[in-house]
Every structure is written in structure tokens, then in C-alpha cells.
Design a protein around this motif. Structure first.
Motif, mmCIF file in Angstrom:
data_model
loop_
_atom_site.group_PDB
_atom_site.id
_atom_site.type_symbol
_atom_site.label_atom_id
_atom_site.label_comp_id
_atom_site.label_asym_id
_atom_site.label_seq_id
_atom_site.Cartn_x
_atom_site.Cartn_y
_atom_site.Cartn_z
ATOM 1 N N ILE A 116 -9.417 31.929 -13.601
ATOM 2 C CA ILE A 116 -8.303 31.317 -14.320
ATOM 3 C C ILE A 116 -8.894 30.387 -15.382
ATOM 4 O O ILE A 116 -9.730 29.538 -15.055
ATOM 5 N N PRO A 117 -8.503 30.524 -16.645
ATOM 6 C CA PRO A 117 -9.036 29.651 -17.698
ATOM 7 C C PRO A 117 -8.724 28.182 -17.423
ATOM 8 O O PRO A 117 -7.648 27.858 -16.912
ATOM 9 N N GLU A 118 -9.667 27.295 -17.775
ATOM 10 C CA GLU A 118 -9.471 25.878 -17.494
ATOM 11 C C GLU A 118 -8.239 25.316 -18.193
ATOM 12 O O GLU A 118 -7.556 24.451 -17.651
ATOM 13 N N GLU A 119 -7.911 25.820 -19.370
ATOM 14 C CA GLU A 119 -6.767 25.269 -20.090
ATOM 15 C C GLU A 119 -5.461 25.456 -19.313
ATOM 16 O O GLU A 119 -4.502 24.711 -19.489
ATOM 17 N N PHE A 120 -5.458 26.447 -18.405
ATOM 18 C CA PHE A 120 -4.277 26.639 -17.555
ATOM 19 C C PHE A 120 -4.087 25.455 -16.613
ATOM 20 O O PHE A 120 -2.973 25.143 -16.222
ATOM 21 N N ALA A 121 -5.217 24.828 -16.236
ATOM 22 C CA ALA A 121 -5.130 23.703 -15.299
ATOM 23 C C ALA A 121 -4.273 22.591 -15.886
ATOM 24 O O ALA A 121 -3.357 22.081 -15.230
#
Length: 447
Positions: free
Chosen positions: A270-275
Motif C-alpha cells: 500500500i503506498p505511504e500516501e494512502f496512510a
């Protein structure tokens, strides 16, 4: 239901009532429950059982053991916060009976610690693999020799029911299993019903089942002592949830929602920007932007957001619990606490991302395929050997197989249902690595 009964300190085999005000404050009964779970061999095996990523070689991905420890920590806080408010609402629980807010935390923590103790190897696909053996595999041949409910127990093999079996089953030198308090056992049972009828209502307690037919008497004793409300029709056994089971469930829901998401980010699934995008709606009131931007690594940034998100959901779950406590005591509240949360949409968004990016990832699917093959082979081999031995037709190979599981499965059990269930429980007790090792021995592969 009433809290005086629900907080029962009774243990299997007790002849005298245990009173809270007579408890040793340095060795409280509910805290003993936690100790008994954590020192059990069944709990230790969770260190090598899949949480999300099967057989992961990375340091930070959760196993069933680390997940269970985290759920127990969240559960303890949930219980203490709810306990404080319950004592304020029902002061006689403290002034007359001696209960303290931390008692609620101890019960929820112990039940949460044990919540996955009955789960088989390879995650939820392990449960499905055991069930498929009886639905469509070699185990289907036994259907006509079992009652409808016995057969359903096997077709829908349930980790929650197997957990209750582990916690309560007597064996030589261990009468009453781990002998936990009835309050903790009640909080452990998220689905206090038998395997049939399946999902008779939309009530959350009917989603799955919580005990095998082999534990029917223990279950009946438990619900009577706790004063749970009968829900089933005619002879079908189904009861209301123990109120603290809602908090155990919430602790599990909070952890797998947020921490599985964290694992997915740390694994690069999961891409960090999703966090930030998906967690910000949970933490916008508590995040310190300056501190967040000072953190140098993805792991540290996600860890910070995770901690804030968990705290937000803990407070939310306690609020929902207390707002609906009267309904829960009357068994008129039929959903998970977080399903009533104002953050339900955000939680569902996070779960959706985890499903698509983690649970359905190629790595997980490939390992689940292997798990099906391993579990089917083990059941085929052990069930065949034990039933041939019982009928007196065992081959030398069957006898060798039985030697390899001597003392772990009762070969002389007269009930076919119990023989089959005991084999399933044995296979379920194996860690991922041990299940693969046993499979390789049976297949004659290099080990």
C-alpha cells in the motif's frame, strides 16, 4: 442480564462461590486468567501462525501471537475505560461487591488474549480448508454417520468454537481446561450459539457459531451461571452475548483494521500516501503536524498515525458501548460497536484498501493455495489412520502415522464425531511451519 452475574469469578469445578471482595488484590482472579492463557502451549504456538501474510520472513509483519498481544492491550484499555463509567453508573458494584474499573480491563484483556487461540495454521483459509475436507473431500463419506449439527461443526470448522474447546476441555491432569473464570469465558464467546441454524438472524451474535457439540454441556453451564438470555427457538442453543464480548470484538476490529493496514504499507503493498489520506480522518483532531513531518522513515510516520488512530477508535468504541449499554443488557443491540461508529465510513475505506492490496495479493493467495494442500493431506492421512485403527484394519503405515501423533489424538475414542473433531483440533493446533513439516514427512519430501 445483570452485572453481578456477568462478572462471575466461578471456575470449572468450584463448589463454593467466589466473591470479589474476598479476592487477593495482588493476585486477582481475572488477572490469573491472563496468566493461564499466556503460559499455555496453545498460545505459544501462535508465534508461528499466520495473521495476514503467511510465512513472512520480514521482521515487522504480525503473527497471530503479536496480533493477540496487541488486541489484549487495546482490550485492557477498552475494559478499564468502560469499567470506570459502569462503576459510576452502578456504584453498588464497587461499594457492595468490591469490583473495580480495572476488573473489567482484566476480563477483556484475558478474553482478547485468547481470542485466536483456536485458529488453525494459514489464517482463515485454514478454517476453510478443514471445512472443505468434509464438504467435498474424503470427509464427506462420514455425513450419514453423524447428526446434522455434528456434521455442520466439521463443515464450518470454526476457530472460535475450537478456542472454547481448548479453554474448557478436560484432560488428565487438567480438569476444566485452563479453568478460566466464567466472566472471561463469557467475554471470549463472540458467537454464543451452535453451528445450526446458520445465521438465523442479522444479529451480530448469529454471524458464526461459538461451540462444538462436544462442548454443549460446558456451554449450557456457562450461560446459566452468567445469566445470558436465551435466543434460540425450540431445542436450538443460542444465547445473548456477554456485554464485554462487544469490547473484545472491538479490540480485534480496531487492531486488524489499523495494524493490517500498517503492515501493508510497511511491506510496500500500500503506498505511504494512502496512510495520510485514509488515516487523517481518524486523527485530524489529535495529530501534531510538526511532529509528523519531523519523522524520517515511513515506518515511524505510519507508526505515529497508527497510535493516534487506535486511541481515537478506543474512545469511540467506549462511547458507543455506554450509549447502548442498557440495550446490550436486554439483548436488543445487534451489531458490532464500530458498525455504530461515526467513523464507520473511514473504517470501511481502510478495510477495502487492505482487502484489495493485502488479503488478495499474490503472495497471500499463493501461500493459501499451499495451505489447502497441506491441511487436506494431513486430514486425509490422520483421519484414515485413526478410523482404520479403531475398526482394527490399520496397516503398518497407518500404525506409523499414529505413532507420530501418539498422545495428541485419542485413538480409542468410541464416538466417530469426537474422533474426527479431535483430529481437526490437532491439525488446527499446529503452527504453520509444523504443519508443513508434517506434510513433508507424509509425502516423503526432503526435509
Amino acid at each position: 442480564m445483570n452485572w453481578e452475574q456477568l462478572l462471575s469469578l466461578k471456575r470449572f469445578g468450584d463448589t463454593n462461590k467466589r466473591l470479589r471482595k474476598e479476592q487477593d488484590e495482588t493476585r486477582l482472579g481475572f488477572e490469573v486468567d491472563y496468566d493461564r492463557v499466556i503460559f499455555s502451549s496453545e498460545f505459544r504456538s501462535l508465534q508461528d501462525k499466520t495473521q495476514v501474510i503467511p510465512l513472512s520472513q520480514t521482521d515487522f509483519v504480525h503473527t497471530r501471537l503479536t496480533h493477540s498481544l496487541e488486541v489484549s492491550v487495546v482490550g485492557r484499555t477498552l475494559g478499564r475505560k468502560a469499567g470506570q463509567r459502569l462503576i459510576e453508573k452502578y456504584p453498588h458494584l464497587q461499594t457492595v461487591h468490591g469490583y473495580q474499573p480495572n476488573d473489567f480491563g482484566a476480563i477483556v484483556a484475558a478474553a482478547a488474549l485468547a481470542h485466536d487461540i483456536g485458529n488453525p495454521p494459514f489464517g482463515h483459509s485454514g478454517e476453510k480448508a478443514i471445512g472443505e475436507f468434509f464438504k467435498t473431500g474424503d470427509g464427506h463419506m462420514y455425513k450419514s454417520e453423524l447428526t446434522e449439527k455434528e456434521y455442520q461443526d466439521l463443515c464450518d470448522f470454526e476457530g472460535n468454537a475450537n478456542g472454547l474447546k481448548i479453554l474448557t476441555e478436560s484432560r488428565v491432569g487438567r480438569e476444566g481446561g485452563l479453568r478460566l473464570s466464567y466472566a472471561t469465558l463469557g467475554a471470549f464467546m463472540k458467537y454464543p450459539k451452535e453451528s445450526l441454524p446458520k445465521k438465523p438472524t442479522k444479529h451480530i451474535a448469529d454471524k458464526k457459531y461459538g461451540f462444538f457439540q462436544s462442548e454443549k454441556k460446558a456451554f449450557e453451564d456457562l450461560v446459566e451461571e452468567l445469566g445470558l438470555i436465551k435466543r434460540g427457538q425450540n431445542n436450538d442453543l443460542s444465547y445473548s452475548r456477554h456485554p464485554l464480548a462487544f469490547l473484545v470484538e472491538a479490540a480485534d476490529d480496531i487492531c486488524y483494521t489499523i495494524i493490517d493496514f500498517e503492515d501493508g504499507i510497511n511491506l510496500g503493498l500500500i503506498p505511504e500516501e494512502f496512510a495520510l489520506e485514509y488515516l487523517i480522518n481518524l486523527v485530524r483532531d489529535s495529530i501534531q503536524t510538526k511532529k509528523y513531518h519531523q519523522l524520517k522513515t515511513t515506518q515511524d510516520r505510519v507508526s505515529y498515525l497508527r497510535a493516534l488512530a487506535i486511541n481515537t477508535l478506543i474512545n469511540e468504541a467506549v462511547d458507543v458501548f455506554m450509549e447502548n449499554e442498557a440495550k446490550i443488557l436486554k439483548d436488543s443491540f445487534g451489531m458490532a460497536l464500530l458498525d455504530k461508529s461515526k467513523y464507520e465510513a473511514q473504517i470501511n475505506d481502510i478495510i477495502s484498501i487492505s482487502v484489495n492490496n493485502i488479503y488478495l495479493s499474490k503472495e497471500v493467495v499463493d501461500k493459501e493455495i499451499m495451505g489447502y494442500r497441506v491441511i487436506n493431506t494431513l486430514l486425509q492421512t490422520y483421519v484414515g489412520a485413526i478410523n482404520k485403527a479403531f475398526s482394527g484394519t490399520a496397516s503398518n503405515y497407518d500404525k506409523l502415522i499414529l505413532k507420530s501423533i501418539a498422545g495428541k489424538v485419542d485413538v480409542n475414542e468410541e464416538s466417530l464425531y469426537k474422533r474426527l473433531l479431535n483430529v481437526c483440533s490437532y491439525v488446527a493446533s499446529l503452527s504453520d511451519s509444523q504443519a508443513i513439516l508434517n506434510y513433508k514427512k507424509i509425502e516423503g519430501l526432503n526435509i
